[in-house]
Write a protein that holds these residues in place. Structure first.
Motif, PDB file in Angstrom:
ATOM      1  N   ALA A 220       0.821  -1.209   0.000  1.00  0.00           N
ATOM      2  CA  ALA A 220       0.000   0.000   0.000  1.00  0.00           C
ATOM      3  C   ALA A 220       0.858   1.263   0.000  1.00  0.00           C
ATOM      4  CB  ALA A 220      -0.949  -0.003   1.192  1.00  0.00           C
ATOM      5  N   ALA A 221       1.954   1.240   0.743  1.00  0.00           N
ATOM      6  CA  ALA A 221       2.828   2.415   0.816  1.00  0.00           C
ATOM      7  C   ALA A 221       3.467   2.715  -0.536  1.00  0.00           C
ATOM      8  CB  ALA A 221       3.904   2.200   1.873  1.00  0.00           C
ATOM      9  N   MET A 228       0.992   9.285  -5.853  1.00  0.00           N
ATOM     10  CA  MET A 228       1.305  10.590  -5.262  1.00  0.00           C
ATOM     11  C   MET A 228       0.202  11.080  -4.334  1.00  0.00           C
ATOM     12  SD  MET A 228       3.316  12.562  -8.357  1.00  0.00           S
ATOM     13  CE  MET A 228       3.848  13.891  -7.268  1.00  0.00           C
ATOM     14  N   PHE A 229      -0.285  10.174  -3.502  1.00  0.00           N
ATOM     15  CA  PHE A 229      -1.212  10.551  -2.444  1.00  0.00           C
ATOM     16  C   PHE A 229      -0.413  10.929  -1.202  1.00  0.00           C
ATOM     17  CE2 PHE A 229      -4.514   7.864  -4.664  1.00  0.00           C
ATOM     18  CZ  PHE A 229      -5.371   8.924  -4.924  1.00  0.00           C
ATOM     19  N   SER A 230      -0.913  11.869  -0.437  1.00  0.00           N
ATOM     20  CA  SER A 230      -0.188  12.337   0.741  1.00  0.00           C
ATOM     21  C   SER A 230      -0.514  11.538   1.996  1.00  0.00           C
ATOM     22  CB  SER A 230      -0.486  13.819   0.983  1.00  0.00           C
ATOM     23  OG  SER A 230      -1.880  14.018   1.165  1.00  0.00           O
ATOM     24  N   SER A 231      -1.555  10.697   1.917  1.00  0.00           N
ATOM     25  CA  SER A 231      -1.918   9.923   3.110  1.00  0.00           C
ATOM     26  C   SER A 231      -2.496   8.575   2.702  1.00  0.00           C
ATOM     27  CB  SER A 231      -2.936  10.680   3.958  1.00  0.00           C
ATOM     28  OG  SER A 231      -4.200  10.743   3.296  1.00  0.00           O
ATOM     29  N   ALA A 232      -2.477   7.637   3.655  1.00  0.00           N
ATOM     30  CA  ALA A 232      -3.047   6.315   3.416  1.00  0.00           C
ATOM     31  C   ALA A 232      -4.551   6.400   3.238  1.00  0.00           C
ATOM     32  CB  ALA A 232      -2.688   5.395   4.573  1.00  0.00           C
ATOM     33  N   LYS A 233      -5.172   7.368   3.903  1.00  0.00           N
ATOM     34  CA  LYS A 233      -6.635   7.523   3.788  1.00  0.00           C
ATOM     35  C   LYS A 233      -7.022   7.926   2.356  1.00  0.00           C
ATOM     36  CE  LYS A 233     -10.679   9.777   5.812  1.00  0.00           C
ATOM     37  NZ  LYS A 233     -11.312   9.927   4.482  1.00  0.00           N
ATOM     38  N   GLU A 234      -6.243   8.818   1.746  1.00  0.00           N
ATOM     39  CA  GLU A 234      -6.527   9.215   0.363  1.00  0.00           C
ATOM     40  C   GLU A 234      -6.437   8.003  -0.564  1.00  0.00           C
ATOM     41  OE1 GLU A 234      -5.074  13.883   0.215  1.00  0.00           O
ATOM     42  OE2 GLU A 234      -3.767  12.307  -0.559  1.00  0.00           O
ATOM     43  N   LEU A 235      -5.433   7.153  -0.330  1.00  0.00           N
ATOM     44  CA  LEU A 235      -5.300   5.924  -1.120  1.00  0.00           C
ATOM     45  C   LEU A 235      -6.489   5.002  -0.893  1.00  0.00           C
ATOM     46  CD1 LEU A 235      -3.690   4.005  -2.953  1.00  0.00           C
ATOM     47  CD2 LEU A 235      -2.537   3.173  -0.884  1.00  0.00           C
TER      48      LEU A 235
END
Length: 239
Positions: A220-221, A228-235
């Motif tokens: 996931a990371a 280019m997401f800034s957080s895991a939640k956005e992903l």
């Protein structure tokens, strides 16, 4: 109806037609609302409707042939500026079909009427926004058709045309990270950000489709970095 009655009717209709000065006054009200603080979109839309109705009474607008007079040039110049602001208002309202219609109307002023008008400072920013729209909608064939209508030297020298052309090249090369990074450049800090957000979504969809085929599994990371997401939640929300 006798000819004298028709003449009276024509005189009356002509007397009721708004003058260029009157339309300009309404347009100044629109621009004040358009650039003013706060959300004045409803007022802008109402004034734009009034302006477009008033333009119907201008005798020099396409498809009518202009006589080259000072009045004709004033009408054409004012009509072009009103339509340009209408296109920008459409973006503010996130109304893409309306923006598309305004651009179609403006092309006549930018081409057929060019000989009778001074150059517009908004012409290439708006044409560039239209190219950006086509990219964001993944309408690549239409993008190339529109680009070919612009002189080659301007494709390389005009920043508003060069910018979407380079973005399209990055997409064709698969350099999606360059497209995502281009959003931070701020060329279209206001109107174009709507289309840039759309384009970023389109590019992320492309990356996700490629990732499905390229990897049996991926952390996931690592995927967060690719997209280019800034957080895991956005992903997580994207997934």
């Amino acid at each position: 109806v006798c000819s004298s009655d028709l003449a009276c009717w024509a005189d009356s209709a002509a007397a009721n037609m708004p003058s260029v000065a009157e339309v300009q006054k309404t347009f100044e009200q629109f621009k004040k609302a358009f650039t003013g603080a706060g959300d004045q979109l409803d007022a802008c839309l109402q004034l734009m409707t009034q302006l477009k109705i008033a333009l119907l009474d201008f005798s020099s607008l396409p498809p009518a042939a202009t006589d080259g007079s000072a009045t004709a040039q004033q009408e054409l110049t004012l009509a072009r500026e009103i339509l340009e602001h209408g296109a920008l208002l459409s973006i503010k309202m996130m109304d893409i079909p309306s923006f598309e219609r305004y651009v179609a109307q403006l092309k006549v002023y930018y081409t057929d009427c060019a000989a009778h008008l001074p150059e517009s400072q908004r012409q290439f920013p708006i044409l560039g926004l239209n190219l950006l729209r086509l990219l964001a909608q993944n309408r690549i064939a239409e993008f190339h058709t529109e680009l070919e209508l612009i002189p080659t030297e301007l494709q390389h020298s005009n920043v508003y045309i060069k910018y979407p052309a380079q973005l399209e090249q990055h997409i064709m090369e698969g350099s999606y990270n360059k497209v995502l990074a281009a959003k931070q450049e701020g060329l279209y800090a206001k109107e174009g950000m709507f289309f840039m957000d759309m384009l970023v979504d389109t590019v992320r969809d492309e990356i996700a489709d490629c990732s499905e085929k390229a990897y049996a599994s991926i952390k996931a990371a690592d995927l967060q970095g690719l997209l280019m997401f800034s957080s895991a939640k956005e992903l997580s929300d994207f997934a």
